[in-house]
Design a protein around this motif. Structure first.
Motif, PDB file in Angstrom:
ATOM      1  N   LYS A  93      -3.131  13.330  -3.858  1.00 29.94           N
ATOM      2  CA  LYS A  93      -1.711  12.971  -3.810  1.00 29.94           C
ATOM      3  C   LYS A  93      -1.283  12.665  -2.381  1.00 29.94           C
ATOM      4  CE  LYS A  93      -0.367  16.964  -5.764  1.00 29.94           C
ATOM      5  NZ  LYS A  93       0.507  18.001  -6.343  1.00 29.94           N
ATOM      6  N   THR A  94      -0.161  11.972  -2.221  1.00 29.43           N
ATOM      7  CA  THR A  94       0.283  11.577  -0.883  1.00 29.43           C
ATOM      8  C   THR A  94       0.683  12.828  -0.080  1.00 29.43           C
ATOM      9  OG1 THR A  94       2.598  11.377  -1.508  1.00 29.43           O
ATOM     10  CG2 THR A  94       1.218   9.413  -1.807  1.00 29.43           C
ATOM     11  N   LEU A  95       0.701  12.684   1.232  1.00 20.70           N
ATOM     12  CA  LEU A  95       1.039  13.859   2.059  1.00 20.70           C
ATOM     13  C   LEU A  95       2.477  14.351   1.830  1.00 20.70           C
ATOM     14  CD1 LEU A  95      -0.853  13.127   5.390  1.00 20.70           C
ATOM     15  CD2 LEU A  95      -1.208  15.069   3.855  1.00 20.70           C
ATOM     16  N   PRO A  96       3.483  13.451   1.729  1.00 20.61           N
ATOM     17  CA  PRO A  96       4.825  13.980   1.455  1.00 20.61           C
ATOM     18  C   PRO A  96       4.877  14.740   0.126  1.00 20.61           C
ATOM     19  CG  PRO A  96       4.950  11.682   2.158  1.00 20.61           C
ATOM     20  CD  PRO A  96       3.497  11.998   1.983  1.00 20.61           C
ATOM     21  N   VAL A 311       0.018   1.740  -4.549  1.00 23.45           N
ATOM     22  CA  VAL A 311      -0.961   2.767  -4.910  1.00 23.45           C
ATOM     23  C   VAL A 311      -2.051   2.735  -3.849  1.00 23.45           C
ATOM     24  CG1 VAL A 311      -2.485   3.606  -6.739  1.00 23.45           C
ATOM     25  CG2 VAL A 311      -0.454   2.273  -7.327  1.00 23.45           C
ATOM     26  N   GLY A 312      -2.487   3.899  -3.376  1.00 18.91           N
ATOM     27  CA  GLY A 312      -3.539   3.892  -2.363  1.00 18.91           C
ATOM     28  C   GLY A 312      -3.960   5.296  -1.979  1.00 18.91           C
ATOM     29  N   PRO A 313      -4.886   5.371  -1.037  1.00 15.42           N
ATOM     30  CA  PRO A 313      -5.334   6.696  -0.581  1.00 15.42           C
ATOM     31  C   PRO A 313      -4.254   7.354   0.277  1.00 15.42           C
ATOM     32  CG  PRO A 313      -6.345   4.977   0.730  1.00 15.42           C
ATOM     33  CD  PRO A 313      -5.571   4.277  -0.330  1.00 15.42           C
ATOM     34  N   TYR A 314      -4.211   8.669   0.291  1.00 13.94           N
ATOM     35  CA  TYR A 314      -3.173   9.366   1.059  1.00 13.94           C
ATOM     36  C   TYR A 314      -3.281   9.085   2.553  1.00 13.94           C
ATOM     37  CZ  TYR A 314      -6.278  13.014   2.919  1.00 13.94           C
ATOM     38  OH  TYR A 314      -7.249  13.691   3.612  1.00 13.94           O
ATOM     39  N   THR A 315      -4.473   8.683   2.969  1.00  8.11           N
ATOM     40  CA  THR A 315      -4.691   8.414   4.387  1.00  8.11           C
ATOM     41  C   THR A 315      -4.058   7.087   4.824  1.00  8.11           C
ATOM     42  OG1 THR A 315      -6.814   7.571   3.626  1.00  8.11           O
ATOM     43  CG2 THR A 315      -6.844   9.714   4.693  1.00  8.11           C
ATOM     44  N   ALA A 316      -3.592   6.296   3.876  1.00  9.44           N
ATOM     45  CA  ALA A 316      -3.052   4.966   4.221  1.00  9.44           C
ATOM     46  C   ALA A 316      -1.629   5.026   4.761  1.00  9.44           C
ATOM     47  CB  ALA A 316      -3.124   4.039   3.021  1.00  9.44           C
ATOM     48  N   GLY A 317      -1.037   6.222   4.748  1.00  7.89           N
ATOM     49  CA  GLY A 317       0.281   6.332   5.384  1.00  7.89           C
ATOM     50  C   GLY A 317       1.406   6.478   4.395  1.00  7.89           C
ATOM     51  N   ASP A 318       2.624   6.488   4.970  1.00  6.18           N
ATOM     52  CA  ASP A 318       3.795   6.901   4.204  1.00  6.18           C
ATOM     53  C   ASP A 318       4.294   5.871   3.195  1.00  6.18           C
ATOM     54  OD1 ASP A 318       3.753   9.318   5.322  1.00  6.18           O
ATOM     55  OD2 ASP A 318       5.527   9.067   6.605  1.00  6.18           O
ATOM     56  N   ASP A 319       3.806   4.616   3.294  1.00  4.20           N
ATOM     57  CA  ASP A 319       4.336   3.667   2.317  1.00  4.20           C
ATOM     58  C   ASP A 319       3.557   3.679   1.001  1.00  4.20           C
ATOM     59  OD1 ASP A 319       2.185   2.587   3.614  1.00  4.20           O
ATOM     60  OD2 ASP A 319       2.855   0.498   3.354  1.00  4.20           O
ATOM     61  N   CYS A 366      -5.531   4.229 -10.828  1.00  2.00           N
ATOM     62  CA  CYS A 366      -4.938   3.575 -11.991  1.00  2.00           C
ATOM     63  C   CYS A 366      -3.618   3.012 -11.501  1.00  2.00           C
ATOM     64  CB  CYS A 366      -4.604   4.579 -13.097  1.00  2.00           C
ATOM     65  SG  CYS A 366      -6.011   5.331 -13.899  1.00  2.00           S
ATOM     66  N   GLY A 367      -3.391   1.747 -11.720  1.00  2.00           N
ATOM     67  CA  GLY A 367      -2.081   1.193 -11.380  1.00  2.00           C
ATOM     68  C   GLY A 367      -1.048   1.692 -12.376  1.00  2.00           C
ATOM     69  N   PRO A 368       0.234   1.507 -12.077  1.00  2.00           N
ATOM     70  CA  PRO A 368       1.277   1.963 -13.015  1.00  2.00           C
ATOM     71  C   PRO A 368       1.357   1.054 -14.240  1.00  2.00           C
ATOM     72  CG  PRO A 368       2.262   0.827 -11.129  1.00  2.00           C
ATOM     73  CD  PRO A 368       0.789   0.898 -10.843  1.00  2.00           C
ATOM     74  N   SER A 369       1.507   1.666 -15.413  1.00  2.00           N
ATOM     75  CA  SER A 369       1.628   0.894 -16.654  1.00  2.00           C
ATOM     76  C   SER A 369       2.916   1.265 -17.374  1.00  2.00           C
ATOM     77  CB  SER A 369       0.452   1.173 -17.591  1.00  2.00           C
ATOM     78  OG  SER A 369      -0.747   0.672 -17.034  1.00  2.00           O
TER      79      SER A 369
END
Ligand code: NAD
Length: 500
Positions: A93-96, A311-319, A366-369
């Motif tokens: 999951k994302t850091l926030p 959608v992406g890895p948590y390491t990719a930042g806040d967006d 998984c992208g959002p559906s």
């Protein structure tokens, strides 16, 4: 290969069973570590040692135990970033979002700082002539917490806080997919002053769980996870004479009335449906717009918001809005369920199955559906998908929408979006679901209330955290006391009397 150990008697202890589970990096699909799976012998030794440690901990006065909670709260705050990173690294999951995971656990520890107040007994003066009654709450002994993968910090803290503050020792068996946060929390608890052996983190799978359920020293089991396992654990624990509270899966509906603010409702659905990749037991997975006009207008607003999600890895930042799901098996299952929805006639308005992220092609993304025109007989409606999939079931009236929620086998959370207080009030009063949001999509109660679903979302009669947790982790003893006439009637004697 990094190896995650157990935490026994205040230190990391390597596993001896020879059995391990792989821990993946869900963003890359690679194995990043392996966790030791406890054998029945390792588990039994950890329990025996906890039994010894619990005696002194139970005898420690409640305010001293509360001070350990105070210090633990301080240390969790100071180590928020480290804990969030651990959560994200194993869960994805994302850091926030991971900070929220730690924060909602920390809030339960904050309530546990007031444990002495929760543990107070009752007193009746002169219940009979010269007779007083009083009750006390005493710890159970050694209890167990068995937790799921989706909140690696929050749910272990929900389990350990009240259990430890009440004077019990705990065997914590975290999810084998995300074990590191529990070890880090145990280390912080030690630094906060918790005596060694009072909190044992025993990693494992079904073998360790069955060992917990069958060990006579374990007095109570607090479980959170999927419904079939919750029901199994409840049954086996109860038949072995243990207390059990077992929280299970969910299918949470949100009603959208024709008078609702549709922009706000759409934002709420996107956050509650897709946050944490839908891997929350309080995620909204079913939108129930009332009336076709409401449904059409809602879908029209949802599509661009969903298509914008990153959608992406948590390491990719806040967006990044949300990360991967937990395993390849979960990803395959979600994709299979989406295909079944299409086959059974639902309209797939946004299809997230084709998502590929450059550099992370083997990640469990998984992208959002978004589905429209889902009906209750479809597999995507009946199953808990536990992924970023939002289903829309159209209802033609409030009563039809309410009946849909009432007839669902799960009853964890639900929400209604409306501008009408009377409708909202009627919904909150009549719906057979444990946690209700009014213009509020994820109604996880604050830590001084309690958390628990109804129907197949929970087995057992008390909720998690808050006052219920202190009831669950203590047993009541009630004393009826009478004193016969004593020194006040006889008066003081100056004579040297025999001690008879
Ligand atoms: P899970 O049921 O697979 O695992 C939960 C725990 O049970 C883990 O510690 C696991 O090791 C253990 N376990 C798994 N299979 C077992 C078996 N056959 N016998 C004995 N123990 C077993 O759940 P999960 O996939 O980790 O978590 C997701 C589920 O948890 C979802 O269904 C979600 O809705 C639910 N959940 C519920 C709540 C709640 O409060 N109601 C909160 C969070 C998650």
């Amino acid at each position: 290969m990094k190896e995650i150990c157990h935490w026994i008697d205040g230190k990391e202890v390597a596993g001896t069973s020879g059995r391990y589970a792989d821990i993946y990096n869900p963003a890359t699909g690679e194995v990043q570590a392996r966790v030791a799976l406890a054998s029945p012998e390792e588990l039994a030794a950890a329990i025996a040692s906890a039994e010894k440690a619990q005696v002194g901990w139970a005898a420690t006065n409640p305010q001293r135990r509360a001070r350990v909670m105070m210090k633990l709260g301080q240390l969790i705050n100071e180590n928020m970033d480290m804990l969030a990173e651990l959560v994200s690294r194993e869960h994805g999951k994302t850091l926030p979002d991971a900070r929220g995971d730690v924060q909602r656990g920390l809030e339960v520890i904050e309530v546990c700082m007031g444990a002495p107040g929760m543990l107070k007994g009752e007193f009746t003066d002169n219940g009979g002539p010269g007779i007083d009654l009083y009750s006390m709450r005493q710890p159970l002994g050694v209890v167990a917490g068995i937790t799921p993968f989706n909140f690696p910090a929050m749910i272990p803290l929900w389990k350990m806080g009240p259990a430890l503050a009440a004077g019990n020792a705990m065997i914590l068996k975290p999810s084998e997919r995300v074990p590191s946060t529990s070890i880090a929390l145990a280390r912080l608890a030690q630094e906060a002053g918790l005596p060694d052996g009072v909190l044992q983190v025993v990693n494992g799978d079904k073998e360790a769980v069955d060992g917990i359920l069958d060990n006579p020293a374990i007095q109570a089991v607090g479980f959170v996870g999927s419904t079939p396992i919750a029901q199994y654990i409840y049954g086996r624990a109860a038949s072995n004479g243990k207390r059990a509270q077992c929280f299970g899966g969910a299918k949470n509906h949100m009603l959208i009335m024709p008078d609702a603010d549709l922009d706000k409702a759409a934002d709420a659905l996107v956050g509650a449906g897709f946050g944490a990749a839908g891997e929350r037991c309080m995620a909204i997975s079913v939108a129930v717009p009332v009336g076709d006009k409401t449904a059409d207008a809602l879908i029209e607003r949802l599509i661009p918001k969903i298509e914008k999600l990153k959608v992406g890895p948590y390491t990719a930042g806040d967006d990044v809005d949300f990360g991967p799901v937990i395993t390849k098996a979960a990803q395959d299952r979600i994709n299979r369920l989406i295909a079944s929805g299409v086959d059974q006639g639902a309209k797939l308005v946004v299809d997230g199955r084709q998502l590929k992220i450059q550099g992370y092609e083997n990640g469990f993304f998984c992208g959002p559906s978004l589905f429209d025109r889902v009906t209750p007989d479809m597999e995507i409606y009946r199953e808990e998908i536990f992924g970023p999939v939002l289903s829309t079931v159209r209802a033609q009236s409030y009563d039809e929408a309410l009946k849909l929620v009432m007839d669902n086998e799960y009853g964890n959370g639900t929400a209604i979006y409306t501008a009408d207080g009377d409708t909202a009030r009627d919904f909150a009063s009549r719906v057979n679901v444990g946690m209700v949001g009014i213009n509020f999509p994820i109604p996880v109660p604050l830590s001084y209330y309690t958390f628990g679903g109804w129907k197949k979302s929970a087995f057992g009669d008390l909720n998690q955290y808050g006052p219920d947790a202190f009831r669950f982790y203590t047993k009541t003893k009630t004393v009826t006391a009478r004193w016969f006439s004593g020194i006040k009637d006889e008066g003081a004697s100056l004579n040297f009397k025999a001690m008879d």
